[in-house]
Write a protein that holds these residues in place. Sequence first.
Motif, PDB file in Angstrom:
ATOM      1  N   LYS A   1       0.829  -1.214   0.000  1.00 33.12           N
ATOM      2  CA  LYS A   1       0.000   0.000   0.000  1.00 33.12           C
ATOM      3  C   LYS A   1       0.865   1.266   0.000  1.00 33.12           C
ATOM      4  CE  LYS A   1      -4.115  -1.811   2.262  1.00 33.12           C
ATOM      5  NZ  LYS A   1      -4.982  -1.760   3.431  1.00 33.12           N
ATOM      6  N   ASP A   2       1.994   1.233   0.702  1.00 32.57           N
ATOM      7  CA  ASP A   2       2.889   2.396   0.754  1.00 32.57           C
ATOM      8  C   ASP A   2       3.463   2.757  -0.610  1.00 32.57           C
ATOM      9  OD1 ASP A   2       2.787   3.102   3.311  1.00 32.57           O
ATOM     10  OD2 ASP A   2       4.668   2.173   3.937  1.00 32.57           O
ATOM     11  N   PHE A   3       3.726   1.716  -1.400  1.00 30.91           N
ATOM     12  CA  PHE A   3       4.457   1.910  -2.661  1.00 30.91           C
ATOM     13  C   PHE A   3       3.503   2.003  -3.859  1.00 30.91           C
ATOM     14  CE2 PHE A   3       7.152   0.254  -6.194  1.00 30.91           C
ATOM     15  CZ  PHE A   3       8.145   1.224  -6.146  1.00 30.91           C
ATOM     16  N   LEU A   4       2.198   1.819  -3.616  1.00 34.19           N
ATOM     17  CA  LEU A   4       1.243   1.702  -4.718  1.00 34.19           C
ATOM     18  C   LEU A   4       1.305   2.917  -5.666  1.00 34.19           C
ATOM     19  CD1 LEU A   4      -0.969  -0.380  -5.534  1.00 34.19           C
ATOM     20  CD2 LEU A   4      -2.621   1.195  -4.500  1.00 34.19           C
ATOM     21  N   PHE A   5       1.578   2.651  -6.916  1.00 33.59           N
ATOM     22  CA  PHE A   5       1.635   3.672  -7.980  1.00 33.59           C
ATOM     23  C   PHE A   5       2.643   4.796  -7.676  1.00 33.59           C
ATOM     24  CE2 PHE A   5      -3.039   2.398  -8.222  1.00 33.59           C
ATOM     25  CZ  PHE A   5      -2.783   1.405  -9.141  1.00 33.59           C
ATOM     26  N   GLN A   6       3.624   4.539  -6.822  1.00 30.91           N
ATOM     27  CA  GLN A   6       4.560   5.606  -6.452  1.00 30.91           C
ATOM     28  C   GLN A   6       5.677   5.799  -7.463  1.00 30.91           C
ATOM     29  OE1 GLN A   6       4.397   7.810  -3.831  1.00 30.91           O
ATOM     30  NE2 GLN A   6       2.354   6.919  -3.725  1.00 30.91           N
ATOM     31  N   GLN A   7       6.213   4.686  -7.984  1.00 28.74           N
ATOM     32  CA  GLN A   7       7.412   4.816  -8.803  1.00 28.74           C
ATOM     33  C   GLN A   7       7.587   3.573  -9.675  1.00 28.74           C
ATOM     34  OE1 GLN A   7       9.544   6.530 -10.491  1.00 28.74           O
ATOM     35  NE2 GLN A   7      10.316   7.679  -8.718  1.00 28.74           N
ATOM     36  N   ARG A   8       8.123   3.737 -10.857  1.00 28.32           N
ATOM     37  CA  ARG A   8       8.493   2.581 -11.665  1.00 28.32           C
ATOM     38  C   ARG A   8       9.794   2.032 -11.109  1.00 28.32           C
ATOM     39  NH1 ARG A   8       4.021   1.645 -14.579  1.00 28.32           N
ATOM     40  NH2 ARG A   8       5.107  -0.298 -14.260  1.00 28.32           N
ATOM     41  N   VAL A   9       9.908   0.699 -11.043  1.00 30.27           N
ATOM     42  CA  VAL A   9      11.071   0.130 -10.349  1.00 30.27           C
ATOM     43  C   VAL A   9      12.389   0.443 -11.044  1.00 30.27           C
ATOM     44  CG1 VAL A   9       9.769  -1.722  -9.254  1.00 30.27           C
ATOM     45  CG2 VAL A   9      10.840  -2.120 -11.476  1.00 30.27           C
ATOM     46  N   TRP A  10      12.334   0.713 -12.363  1.00 25.29           N
ATOM     47  CA  TRP A  10      13.606   0.981 -13.056  1.00 25.29           C
ATOM     48  C   TRP A  10      14.126   2.386 -12.738  1.00 25.29           C
ATOM     49  CZ3 TRP A  10       9.129  -0.586 -15.527  1.00 25.29           C
ATOM     50  CH2 TRP A  10       8.406   0.400 -16.190  1.00 25.29           C
TER      51      TRP A  10
END
Length: 233
Positions: free
Chosen positions: A198-207
């Motif tokens: 939930k913290d990381f949801l839609f936050q950043q592309r992993v690359w």
Amino acid sequence: MILQVALDAGLEIPHYCYHPGLSIVASCRICLVEVWAPNPRADNKLEPIPKLLPACQTPAGDGQVVYTDSPKAIANQRAVMEYLLINHPVDCPVCDQAGECYLQDYAYQFGRGVSRFHEQKLKQPKKDLGPNVLLYADRCIMCTRCVRFCREVTGTGEMLIEGRGSHNQIDIFPGMALDNELSANVIDLCPVGALLDKDFLFQQRVWFLTSTPSIDGITCSGDNIAVALAWAG
Ligand code: SF4
Ligand code: FES
């Protein structure tokens, strides 16, 4: 097991349900290999075992010859990838796992490249499993790593498999939440983008993430950890 021996030797055999820290269920079937073994009843002559065997569940033995890229093994890998993607939404552009997803990697390395499925896909729900974790059930490949983790590692057993066949779904028992101390580990264990942070949801592309060594400052353990940093450029 053949799979672990191969991984230790740096050889890749595709696998989803196998994880060295969990029990072996051999359910995803993508790791099937062709094995030739000495036959003690025929002067230890090397003979093929007629059916493909799961590398994750078959002990490695002296004198065995294992083919991971024989025509039969390749046909199986392609068939499994095709089945796994039948009901998958292929929503990689909006999936947090894109870029570090074993469905993407194996589809590229071992898949057919095209889909022959033109029918309506089965739609599975999104579920709020607890304070840290969301489930996008239509991305799940039913490897059951998450269920086994909650039974075998945390011992809390909140997760289950419900339904049958293509209607199988991961869920939590009624009245429970996925809220044990290690619950967020299932997000990393999930080989695809079904369990999400939930913290990381839609936050950043992993690359766009970089990693740097650090020390755990949250608990008093002082463990060496790797911290992921978002690229701000
Ligand atoms: S949610 Fe992820 S870890 Fe759990 S069964 Fe589905 S694919 Fe496997
Ligand atoms: S990894 Fe062997 S059957 Fe899933």
